[in-house]
Scaffold this active site. Structure first.
Site, PDB file in Angstrom:
ATOM      1  N   TYR A  66       0.850  -1.198   0.000  1.00 24.06           N
ATOM      2  CA  TYR A  66       0.000   0.000   0.000  1.00 24.06           C
ATOM      3  C   TYR A  66       0.882   1.242   0.000  1.00 24.06           C
ATOM      4  CZ  TYR A  66      -3.231   3.650   1.471  1.00 24.06           C
ATOM      5  OH  TYR A  66      -3.956   4.807   1.528  1.00 24.06           O
ATOM      6  N   GLU A 114      -3.668   7.498  -3.864  1.00 27.37           N
ATOM      7  CA  GLU A 114      -3.674   6.201  -3.202  1.00 27.37           C
ATOM      8  C   GLU A 114      -3.404   5.106  -4.217  1.00 27.37           C
ATOM      9  OE1 GLU A 114      -6.328   4.381   0.284  1.00 27.37           O
ATOM     10  OE2 GLU A 114      -7.425   4.498  -1.622  1.00 27.37           O
TER      11      GLU A 114
END
Length: 225
Positions: free
Chosen positions: A118, A206
């Protein structure tokens, strides 16, 4: 302003962020054409709606069927799955029960996924600084990771006076367990994503998941801006 995954990837690609090749399609025939242009042997057919959880979501008229992100291994299956998704309502945990109609797809080349990570960037309201958030727990909602395993999240604030530096990217890369040439690839990736964040005046960038391929490449498998 909400933008689709394919639009976010196109913007990021313009800054040198590594993303898989792909193309948008509005009909099954266009999806098939994109797949032929990309070449095989694996493609990913992705519903494009303004909501997360597309892969785990289900279509309103077929709740026991497949989700809104599908991996296929033939041109025929690209067109078949595109027909099952286009103009159908996809329900995810972010859309609520009403769901959202899928009006376009993104057909992307498949990737040899070795690890899922991530990577995110946002403005930390407490410090006013661009902050990089990274975790080894890719493919999961970062809020869930923060709640269950906060020790698996690293945050790196960037001083606006100096901007992003090499040691910032190395700290993130090492926290993600990267080594060898992956560290350099991650540094280039993070630098490019940071530049996109700043230049485009983003509220968030993101990458979830950020993947490491079997060959050691770093790619943005999904992107949100």
């Amino acid at each position: 302003m909400n933008i689709h995954e394919y639009q976010a990837k196109e913007l990021l690609r313009g800054y040198g962020v590594a993303v898989p090749r792909g193309g948008v399609a509005y009909t099954p025939e266009e999806a098939e054409s994109v797949a032929r242009e990309l070449g095989g042997p694996v493609w990913v057919v992705k519903s494009q709606i303004h909501a997360g959880g597309r892969g785990a979501g289900r279509f309103q008229d077929n709740p026991s069927g497949k989700g809104g992100v599908r991996v296929v291994t033939s041109i025929e299956d690209v067109a078949k799955n595109a027909a099952e998704m286009l103009n159908h309502v996809l329900v995810t945990k972010q859309t609520g029960p009403a769901g959202r109609e899928v009006k376009r797809l993104y057909v992307e080349e498949g990737a040899d996924i070795k690890r899922e990570l991530y990577l995110g960037m946002l403005i930390d309201r407490a410090t006013g600084r661009v902050t990089i958030i990274a975790s080894t727990e890719g493919g999961m909602e970062i809020e869930e990771v923060a709640h269950n395993t906060p020790e698996k999240i690293v945050k790196v604030g960037i001083d606006p006076a100096t901007g992003i530096q090499g040691y910032h990217t190395r700290k993130v890369a090492f926290a993600l367990g990267l080594d060898g040439k992956q560290v350099g690839a991650a540094a280039k990736f993070i630098m490019a994503a940071y530049q996109a964040f700043v230049d485009l005046d983003c509220a968030i960038v993101e990458i979830n998941p950020l993947i490491v391929t079997g060959a050691g490449d770093i790619l943005a498998l999904d992107a949100k801006m």
